[in-house]
Design an enzyme around this catalytic site. Structure first.
Site, PDB file in Angstrom:
ATOM      1  N   PRO A   2       8.866   6.259   0.206  1.00 40.66           N
ATOM      2  CA  PRO A   2       8.335   5.296   1.174  1.00 40.66           C
ATOM      3  C   PRO A   2       8.117   3.939   0.506  1.00 40.66           C
ATOM      4  O   PRO A   2       7.537   3.858  -0.574  1.00 40.66           O
ATOM      5  CB  PRO A   2       7.013   5.937   1.603  1.00 40.66           C
ATOM      6  CG  PRO A   2       7.203   7.397   1.350  1.00 40.66           C
ATOM      7  CD  PRO A   2       8.054   7.476   0.122  1.00 40.66           C
ATOM      8  N   GLU A   3       8.607   2.888   1.150  1.00 40.96           N
ATOM      9  CA  GLU A   3       8.498   1.544   0.590  1.00 40.96           C
ATOM     10  C   GLU A   3       7.529   0.720   1.427  1.00 40.96           C
ATOM     11  O   GLU A   3       6.842   1.257   2.298  1.00 40.96           O
ATOM     12  CB  GLU A   3       9.892   0.928   0.507  1.00 40.96           C
ATOM     13  CG  GLU A   3      10.835   1.800  -0.327  1.00 40.96           C
ATOM     14  CD  GLU A   3      12.240   1.252  -0.464  1.00 40.96           C
ATOM     15  OE1 GLU A   3      12.427   0.025  -0.349  1.00 40.96           O
ATOM     16  OE2 GLU A   3      13.163   2.058  -0.695  1.00 40.96           O
ATOM     17  N   LYS A  60       3.008  -0.536  -2.540  1.00 35.78           N
ATOM     18  CA  LYS A  60       3.153   0.809  -1.985  1.00 35.78           C
ATOM     19  C   LYS A  60       1.852   1.599  -2.052  1.00 35.78           C
ATOM     20  O   LYS A  60       1.834   2.789  -1.741  1.00 35.78           O
ATOM     21  CB  LYS A  60       4.241   1.573  -2.755  1.00 35.78           C
ATOM     22  CG  LYS A  60       5.615   0.934  -2.718  1.00 35.78           C
ATOM     23  CD  LYS A  60       6.591   1.733  -3.563  1.00 35.78           C
ATOM     24  CE  LYS A  60       7.928   1.028  -3.706  1.00 35.78           C
ATOM     25  NZ  LYS A  60       8.862   1.782  -4.569  1.00 35.78           N
ATOM     26  N   ARG A 131       6.694  17.157  -3.190  1.00 39.69           N
ATOM     27  CA  ARG A 131       7.184  17.079  -4.567  1.00 39.69           C
ATOM     28  C   ARG A 131       6.095  16.720  -5.574  1.00 39.69           C
ATOM     29  O   ARG A 131       6.348  16.632  -6.769  1.00 39.69           O
ATOM     30  CB  ARG A 131       8.338  16.068  -4.654  1.00 39.69           C
ATOM     31  CG  ARG A 131       9.593  16.529  -3.924  1.00 39.69           C
ATOM     32  CD  ARG A 131      10.737  15.559  -4.122  1.00 39.69           C
ATOM     33  NE  ARG A 131      11.100  15.419  -5.521  1.00 39.69           N
ATOM     34  CZ  ARG A 131      12.003  14.542  -5.968  1.00 39.69           C
ATOM     35  NH1 ARG A 131      12.610  13.729  -5.117  1.00 39.69           N
ATOM     36  NH2 ARG A 131      12.280  14.471  -7.251  1.00 39.69           N
ATOM     37  N   ASN A 191      14.081   1.037  -3.304  1.00 41.17           N
ATOM     38  CA  ASN A 191      15.536   1.069  -3.390  1.00 41.17           C
ATOM     39  C   ASN A 191      16.237   0.466  -2.177  1.00 41.17           C
ATOM     40  O   ASN A 191      17.094  -0.407  -2.308  1.00 41.17           O
ATOM     41  CB  ASN A 191      16.007   2.511  -3.607  1.00 41.17           C
ATOM     42  CG  ASN A 191      17.381   2.568  -4.237  1.00 41.17           C
ATOM     43  OD1 ASN A 191      17.689   1.802  -5.147  1.00 41.17           O
ATOM     44  ND2 ASN A 191      18.222   3.462  -3.748  1.00 41.17           N
TER      45      ASN A 191
END
Length: 346
Positions: A2-3, A60, A131, A191
Site C-alpha cells: 500500500p502506497e 505510508k 505476511r 513502486n
C-alpha cells in the site's frame, strides 16, 4: 505494498469509523514481529478506555491520536497489511492476491478495537497482516519520533518548492527510480506511484539523478504532486484512475493478454519491465529513453553502492524503535494467543 493513496484512504476509513469514539476493549494476537517495541498485551492495556481525537498520516505511516495519558498507535501496513471494519471488506492493494471478504474476525488479524460512541452502537476495527511485514508501535509524539521523524517530504503534505527540490535530486548519483523509493527522500512513494510519475515525466527509471536536465526536474516535481493528488482524489480506487495512466496497463507482465496503452500518436505503446532499486519497474520504451551518455556498467555500480544513500524499501530487515535505534527482526514460532481487555467502569 500500500502506497500513499491507499494509506490515505485507510486513514479516511479509520477516521470515519473511530473519530470521537472510545476504545472500550482491545483484542490482540501475539506477534513479536508486527508489534514493535511493545507486547500485544501492553498495547491493549495502554490504549483501552481512551477516546480517538484524530487520525493522521505521513508518508505510508498513519497514527491514531488518543486523549488522556499514554502513547498513541503508530501503524505501517507493510506489504500486505490492511484495516477492516466489521461488516465491510478490507481495502486491498491492487497487487494483492487475496479476495476481499467480510469474514469476522478476519484472518491474520493482529488487533481489533471495540469502539463505542454516544449512540452506544459498537463498531469494530481490525488491523490484519498476512505476511507480517507491517508494524504496530506506540509513540508519545508520533510526528516527532521515528519512524515519521526520519522520513523525507510527503508529496501531499510537505512538498518542497521546485528550487528546493532540484538540488535534493541532482546531488545523488543513483537511478531516479531508486531515489523515489527512498522513504527518507520522498515519504509515501512506492513502486507503482514511482513508475507512474516517471512515465508522465518521460524519464527512464534508470536515469541517474545527477544527469537530469532542468526541464526534466521541473516535470518530475510537477508529476509527483499530480499523480499523488489524482490518486488520492479518486479514493485510491483504480477503476477511477485516468485511462491513459500506466497503472491501467502495467500488470500484464508474463501474461498472454495484451495491454491497450497507446502512444500520443495513437500507435501501440511498448511496455517493458526491468529491476531498479530492488523493485520491478514498468516503463514505456518509446517515451522513456535512457540518456545516451549513461554507461550501463557505471549505472549498475552506482546502484550497488547506493546503500548509504537509500533506506530499505520495506521494514523486513529492521525495526526502528522509538529511540531511533535499529534491531534485526526474528521469526516468531510462538502460537497465536488472544487477549481481551475491558475498560474499567468510570
Amino acid at each position: 505494498m500500500p502506497e500513499l493513496p491507499e494509506v490515505e484512504e485507510t486513514v479516511r476509513l479509520v477516521r470515519n469509523t473511530a473519530l470521537g469514539k472510545s476504545i472500550q476493549s482491545v483484542e490482540t494476537v501475539e506477534d513479536t514481529i508486527v508489534f514493535a517495541g511493545i507486547t500485544h498485551e501492553d498495547f491493549a492495556k495502554e490504549i483501552t478506555g481512551r477516546k480517538v481525537v484524530n487520525v493522521g498520516r505521513y508518508g505510508k505511516v498513519f497514527y491514531i491520536e488518543l486523549d488522556g495519558v499514554g502513547r498513541m498507535p503508530v501503524l505501517h501496513l507493510g506489504m500486505t497489511g490492511a484495516i477492516q471494519v466489521k461488516g465491510f471488506p478490507p481495502i486491498l492493494y491492487k497487487e494483492g492476491k487475496r479476495k476481499a471478504s467480510t469474514e469476522w474476525p478476519p484472518k491474520f488479524m493482529k488487533f481489533i478495537l471495540h469502539l463505542s460512541g454516544e449512540t452506544d452502537v459498537e463498531a469494530q476495527l481490525a488491523f490484519l497482516d498476512p505476511r507480517r511485514l507491517g508494524r504496530i508501535r506506540l509513540c508519545a509524539s508520533p510526528m516527532t519520533e521515528p519512524p515519521i521523524s526520519i522520513l523525507g517530504f510527503d508529496p501531499i503534505l510537505t512538498m518542497p518548492s521546485l528550487d528546493e527540490f532540484k538540488p535534493m535530486v541532482t546531488k545523488r548519483r543513483c537511478p531516479i527510480k531508486a531515489l523515489l523509493l527512498d522513504q527518507t527522500f520522498s515519504a509515501g512513494i512506492g513502486n507503482w506511484v514511482a513508475d507512474e510519475v516517471l512515465y508522465h515525466a518521460r524519464i527512464h527509471p534508470e536515469q541517474r539523478c545527477d544527469t537530469l536536465m532542468a526541464d526534466q526536474l521541473s516535470e518530475l516535481h510537477m508529476q509527483i504532486q499530480h499523480v499523488c493528488k489524482t490518486a488520492v482524489g479518486a479514493h485510491a480506487d483504480d477503476s477511477k484512475f485516468p485511462s491513459e495512466w500506466l497503472f491501467k496497463h502495467r500488470w500484464g507482465k508474463g501474461k498472454r493478454e495484451k495491454h491497450t496503452l497507446k502512444l500520443p500518436s495513437g500507435e501501440p505503446a511498448t511496455i517493458k519491465w526491468i529491476t531498479v532499486g530492488g523493485r520491478t519497474s514498468a516503463y514505456v520504451t518509446e517515451l522513456q529513453k535512457l540518456g545516451s551518455s549513461i554507461n550501463k556498467e557505471d549505472l549498475q555500480e552506482d546502484e550497488e553502492h547506493a546503500d548509504s544513500d537509500l533506506t530499505p524499501l520495506s521494514d523486513e530487515a529492521t525495526i526502528i524503535t522509538t529511540t531511533g535505534s535499529k534491531r534485526k527482526t526474528q521469526s516468531s514460532n510462538s502460537g497465536a494467543r488472544r487477549s481481551k481487555r475491558r475498560a474499567r467502569p468510570s
